[in-house]
Design an enzyme around this catalytic site. Structure first.
Site, PDB file in Angstrom:
ATOM      1  N   SER A 169      -1.324  -5.150   0.725  1.00  0.00           N
ATOM      2  CA  SER A 169      -0.871  -5.138   2.120  1.00  0.00           C
ATOM      3  C   SER A 169      -2.055  -5.233   3.075  1.00  0.00           C
ATOM      4  O   SER A 169      -1.870  -5.498   4.254  1.00  0.00           O
ATOM      5  CB  SER A 169      -0.086  -3.850   2.390  1.00  0.00           C
ATOM      6  OG  SER A 169      -0.907  -2.729   2.105  1.00  0.00           O
ATOM      7  N   ALA A 216       2.385 -13.080  -7.648  1.00  0.00           N
ATOM      8  CA  ALA A 216       1.118 -13.194  -8.367  1.00  0.00           C
ATOM      9  C   ALA A 216       1.327 -13.796  -9.758  1.00  0.00           C
ATOM     10  O   ALA A 216       0.554 -14.651 -10.196  1.00  0.00           O
ATOM     11  CB  ALA A 216       0.480 -11.807  -8.482  1.00  0.00           C
ATOM     12  N   CYS A 249     -14.928  28.703 -16.837  1.00  0.00           N
ATOM     13  CA  CYS A 249     -15.006  28.985 -15.390  1.00  0.00           C
ATOM     14  C   CYS A 249     -13.722  28.638 -14.638  1.00  0.00           C
ATOM     15  O   CYS A 249     -13.593  28.941 -13.459  1.00  0.00           O
ATOM     16  CB  CYS A 249     -16.194  28.245 -14.769  1.00  0.00           C
ATOM     17  SG  CYS A 249     -15.946  26.462 -14.688  1.00  0.00           S
ATOM     18  N   HIS A 256     -10.960   1.819  -6.572  1.00  0.00           N
ATOM     19  CA  HIS A 256     -10.304   3.117  -6.398  1.00  0.00           C
ATOM     20  C   HIS A 256     -10.263   3.932  -7.695  1.00  0.00           C
ATOM     21  O   HIS A 256      -9.463   4.853  -7.819  1.00  0.00           O
ATOM     22  CB  HIS A 256      -8.886   2.927  -5.841  1.00  0.00           C
ATOM     23  CG  HIS A 256      -8.878   2.357  -4.453  1.00  0.00           C
ATOM     24  ND1 HIS A 256      -7.741   1.927  -3.806  1.00  0.00           N
ATOM     25  CD2 HIS A 256      -9.898   2.161  -3.573  1.00  0.00           C
ATOM     26  CE1 HIS A 256      -8.061   1.485  -2.601  1.00  0.00           C
ATOM     27  NE2 HIS A 256      -9.354   1.602  -2.435  1.00  0.00           N
TER      28      HIS A 256
HETATM   29  P1  OAD Z   1       0.670  -1.850  -1.097  1.00  0.00           P
HETATM   30  O1  OAD Z   1       1.867  -1.212  -1.693  1.00  0.00           O
HETATM   31  O2  OAD Z   1       0.219  -1.366   0.234  1.00  0.00           O
HETATM   32  O3  OAD Z   1       0.908  -3.407  -0.966  1.00  0.00           O
HETATM   33  C1  OAD Z   1       1.456  -4.137  -2.018  1.00  0.00           C
HETATM   34  C2  OAD Z   1       1.540  -5.585  -1.568  1.00  0.00           C
HETATM   35  O4  OAD Z   1       1.944  -6.360  -2.675  1.00  0.00           O
HETATM   36  C3  OAD Z   1       2.529  -5.847  -0.441  1.00  0.00           C
HETATM   37  O5  OAD Z   1       1.890  -6.630   0.561  1.00  0.00           O
HETATM   38  C4  OAD Z   1       3.654  -6.640  -1.121  1.00  0.00           C
HETATM   39  O6  OAD Z   1       4.249  -7.595  -0.250  1.00  0.00           O
HETATM   40  C5  OAD Z   1       2.897  -7.327  -2.224  1.00  0.00           C
HETATM   41  N1  OAD Z   1       3.672  -7.710  -3.404  1.00  0.00           N
HETATM   42  C6  OAD Z   1       4.709  -7.052  -3.988  1.00  0.00           C
HETATM   43  N2  OAD Z   1       5.096  -7.678  -5.102  1.00  0.00           N
HETATM   44  C7  OAD Z   1       4.285  -8.764  -5.248  1.00  0.00           C
HETATM   45  C8  OAD Z   1       4.164  -9.785  -6.215  1.00  0.00           C
HETATM   46  N3  OAD Z   1       4.961  -9.838  -7.298  1.00  0.00           N
HETATM   47  N4  OAD Z   1       3.209 -10.730  -6.051  1.00  0.00           N
HETATM   48  C9  OAD Z   1       2.392 -10.704  -4.968  1.00  0.00           C
HETATM   49  N5  OAD Z   1       2.461  -9.758  -4.013  1.00  0.00           N
HETATM   50  C10 OAD Z   1       3.376  -8.782  -4.155  1.00  0.00           C
HETATM   51  O7  OAD Z   1      -0.499  -1.737  -2.174  1.00  0.00           O
HETATM   52  P2  OAD Z   1      -2.070  -1.914  -1.954  1.00  0.00           P
HETATM   53  O8  OAD Z   1      -2.353  -2.908  -0.914  1.00  0.00           O
HETATM   54  O9  OAD Z   1      -2.669  -2.104  -3.289  1.00  0.00           O
HETATM   55  O10 OAD Z   1      -4.619   3.902  -2.733  1.00  0.00           O
HETATM   56  O11 OAD Z   1      -2.459  -0.476  -1.420  1.00  0.00           O
HETATM   57  C11 OAD Z   1      -3.823  -0.168  -1.236  1.00  0.00           C
HETATM   58  C12 OAD Z   1      -4.067   1.281  -1.574  1.00  0.00           C
HETATM   59  O12 OAD Z   1      -3.135   2.100  -0.847  1.00  0.00           O
HETATM   60  C13 OAD Z   1      -3.830   1.629  -3.018  1.00  0.00           C
HETATM   61  O13 OAD Z   1      -4.948   1.420  -3.822  1.00  0.00           O
HETATM   62  C14 OAD Z   1      -3.459   3.084  -2.953  1.00  0.00           C
HETATM   63  C15 OAD Z   1      -2.548   3.054  -1.737  1.00  0.00           C
HETATM   64  O14 OAD Z   1      -2.423   4.241  -1.032  1.00  0.00           O
HETATM   65  C16 OAD Z   1      -4.571   5.218  -3.084  1.00  0.00           C
HETATM   66  O15 OAD Z   1      -3.611   5.730  -3.611  1.00  0.00           O
HETATM   67  C17 OAD Z   1      -5.788   5.992  -2.798  1.00  0.00           C
END
Ligand code: OAD
Length: 263
Positions: free
Chosen positions: A212, A254, A173, A141
């Site tokens: 997630s 993590a 521009c 990303h």
């Molecule tokens: P999310 O916020 O959707 O998910 C975060 C995940 O991390 C959740 O499943 C939590 O349960 C988990 N979590 C939280 N703390 C944790 C820890 N200490 N150890 C392990 N797991 C933990 O974030 P992403 O899945 O990264 O894109 O979201 C994907 C994309 O959606 C991002 O790149 C972003 C977002 O919109 C854009 O902004 C374009």
């Protein structure tokens, strides 16, 4: 394939699961030690213990306070460039004051001592894997600390000579600078995506850490790896949309589980 959520991007996180047993961790540790190729797909939870907010966690996630279509799309930026620029400036300030955590460091150490055996693929734009010392990180990303031009750059557009502003612009521009991240509806960088697909296809083990699994095509790497015969492990503090694809789910953070698996 454009960046897209699998369902409602605002959907709340599922409930917590029981913590991983040490026997499970030991067995996986042995499997990892024996594997020739490991891929690790990370998301915002990977950096949570560094102090970087996630997106979908109930009260602390960015998307509980902001609308992703306004803050993470080209249309949102064009409609409110100052507001969106300043939100990314705030996120840049957050990541400038945090450090890689024990999980980032464990991956980086293992990949250095087992050269060529680990691919790190991340949805995170925070650069913390790179700062921890992981090489060749596939940043699906993009990178928050970099900028690019909003419109196709003309001969006058020079990243070294910009007019200050929120956002800064080309003094000739007026083309605006934007963060070099991938927004909803935009394509992932093609070469990075191809390399990530290859890594998922060639992996004996894929660890899916702190995501997630709600955003595609990144989340689809779990299915790709599983179809290619990989042992797919979801590591998360809560249930995820990818648990059904996983060979195994390890519940825990993590920064706790990755050192236990790799150090
Ligand atoms: P999310 O916020 O959707 O998910 C975060 C995940 O991390 C959740 O499943 C939590 O349960 C988990 N979590 C939280 N703390 C944790 C820890 N200490 N150890 C392990 N797991 C933990 O974030 P992403 O899945 O990264 O894109 O979201 C994907 C994309 O959606 C991002 O790149 C972003 C977002 O919109 C854009 O902004 C374009």
């Amino acid at each position: 394939m454009p960046l897209a959520p699998s369902s409602d991007p605002l959907s709340a996180s599922p409930p917590a699961r029981p913590v991983a047993a040490s026997g499970e961790v030991q067995a996986l540790r042995q499997r990892l030690a024996a594997a020739c190729q490991i891929a690790v797909l990370t998301g915002a939870g990977m950096s949570a213990e560094s102090g970087v907010p996630t997106f979908r966690d109930d009260s602390s996630g960015y998307w509980s306070q902001f609308n992703p279509q306004e803050m993470a799309s080209e249309a949102g930026f064009r409609a409110h460039p100052q507001r969106v620029w300043n939100w990314y400036a705030h996120r840049r300030a957050v990541i400038a004051r945090v450090e890689p955590n024990a999980g980032h460091l464990a991956l980086a150490r293992w990949s250095r001592t087992h050269e060529g055996r680990m691919s790190v693929i991340t949805q995170n734009v925070d650069g913390l894997h790179q700062r921890a010392g992981s090489a060749g990180v596939l940043a699906l990303h993009g990178e928050l600390m970099r900028n690019r031009w909003l419109d196709r750059p003309r001969s006058c557009c020079d990243l070294q000579r910009v007019a200050p502003g929120e956002p800064p612009s080309c003094p000739v521009c007026g083309n605006l600078l934007r963060p070099a991240v991938v927004w909803f509806g935009e394509a992932l960088p093609a070469s990075v995506w191809q390399a990530a697909e290859q890594a998922a296809q060639g992996a004996e083990v894929l660890l899916v850490v702190g995501t997630s699994g709600a955003v595609y095509p990144a989340a689809g790497l779990a299915q790709i790896a599983r179809r290619s015969g990989a042992h797919v492990v979801v590591i998360n503090t809560q249930a995820t949309e990818l648990d059904a694809v996983a060979s195994q789910c390890l519940t825990g953070s993590a920064a706790r589980l990755l050192p236990a698996l790799f150090d």
